[in-house]
Design an enzyme around this catalytic site. Structure first.
Site, PDB file in Angstrom:
ATOM      1  N   ASP A  69       0.706  -0.457   0.243  1.00  0.00           N
ATOM      2  CA  ASP A  69       0.050  -0.039  -0.086  1.00  0.00           C
ATOM      3  C   ASP A  69       0.875   1.022  -0.098  1.00  0.00           C
ATOM      4  OD1 ASP A  69      -1.566   2.605   0.893  1.00  0.00           O
ATOM      5  OD2 ASP A  69      -2.585   1.339   2.093  1.00  0.00           O
ATOM      6  N   TYR A 166      -6.733  17.040 -11.172  1.00  0.00           N
ATOM      7  CA  TYR A 166      -6.065  16.202 -12.180  1.00  0.00           C
ATOM      8  C   TYR A 166      -5.329  16.926 -12.856  1.00  0.00           C
ATOM      9  CZ  TYR A 166      -4.756  13.243 -15.575  1.00  0.00           C
ATOM     10  OH  TYR A 166      -3.692  12.217 -16.615  1.00  0.00           O
ATOM     11  N   THR A 201      -6.503   0.935 -21.071  1.00  0.00           N
ATOM     12  CA  THR A 201      -6.549   0.333 -19.503  1.00  0.00           C
ATOM     13  C   THR A 201      -7.484  -0.465 -19.074  1.00  0.00           C
ATOM     14  OG1 THR A 201      -7.404   2.441 -17.896  1.00  0.00           O
ATOM     15  CG2 THR A 201      -4.558   2.564 -18.513  1.00  0.00           C
TER      16      THR A 201
END
Length: 262
Positions: A69, A166, A201
């Site tokens: 993680d 973003y 993806t």
């Protein structure tokens, strides 16, 4: 590239998986990290670190799945300590872990966008890139290696993708590559950022369907990474954010055949 030791973060699926597969084709040892494993599921999308590592093996490399993680600094530290113990150095770090698709992705006025995007894109994205590089730096210096941060650039956009989080994340990745390059250059290590285009993806396919027109395979950015790693003069790119399409033109590689877009 036999003998090359690489770490690719966020490689259970997507661009990270594609990069790991291309490195495997070249005979590299690839530590495949992600929080998605067969024992730890956080998404309904296909792909685990074990899947990618097995595919790296099938391509002729050596895949090493490591459950990490990347918001857990101690887990990241343990990853690079393991690389140190097993190989003593690192030739390539691809910092790719991010969770930008955890929420539906659409732009809009900043006050209409969920604040959780900050954690998914900045903490899991930008900060994870930095932390991975922080722990990897001594190993990279040992082998005068290469750091590739995955990001995105759009010089024509006033706000990248019309999305404040973003835009902040991708702009930060580009700036981070510039800063890492400045600090690592005297030690013989090159750092740069890679900007894939629209890529098919697993998350994109799940969102828009298998019949989405156009788009690159996840292996196209991998071919860019391989070209950079094999370039003895890669230091000329230090600190820059490089579109994959520009590198394809410079180095003369193309995407994989359409039948392998998966």
């Amino acid at each position: 590239m036999e003998g090359t030791v690489a770490v690719v973060t966020g490689a259970a699926r997507g661009v990270g998986r594609g990069i790991a597969l291309v490195l495997g084709e070249s005979g590299a040892t690839v530590y495949v990290t992600d929080r998605e494993s067969r024992d730890h599921h956080h998404s309904d999308l296909p792909g685990t670190i074990e899947d990618t590592a097995e595919q790296v093996d099938e391509r002729g490399g050596h895949g090493v799945p490591v459950h990490v993680d990347h918001t857990d600094d101690r887990a990241v530290e343990a990853l690079f300590q393991r690389v140190h113990d097993e190989y003593g150095g690192l030739d390539l770090l691809v910092a790719n872990a991010c969770n930008g698709n955890a929420l539906p992705f659409q732009g809009g006025p900043f006050w209409t966008l969920p604040l959780d995007h900050w954690h998914n894109m900045i903490d899991v994205g930008v900060r994870s890139h930095l932390v991975s590089a922080w722990y990897a730096a001594p190993l990279l210096i040992e082998r005068r290696g290469l750091v590739v941060l995955t990001g995105f650039t759009d010089p024509d956009a006033e706000v990248i993708a019309g999305h404040v989080f973003y835009d902040l994340a991708m702009t930060s990745v580009s700036r981070l590559a510039h800063t890492l390059a400045h600090d690592l250059r005297p030690h013989g290590v090159t750092a740069l950022a890679l900007s894939p285009g629209f890529t098919r993806t697993e998350a994109i396919i799940a969102a828009v369907g298998e019949d989405v027109p156009g788009g690159d395979s996840v292996e196209f950015p991998g071919r860019a990474v391989r070209a950079l790693l094999e370039d003895p003069e890669v230091a000329r790119h230090a600190g820059r954010t490089l579109p994959v399409t520009d590198l394809a033109e410079e180095y003369g590689f193309s995407d994989v055949p359409a039948g392998r877009h998966r």
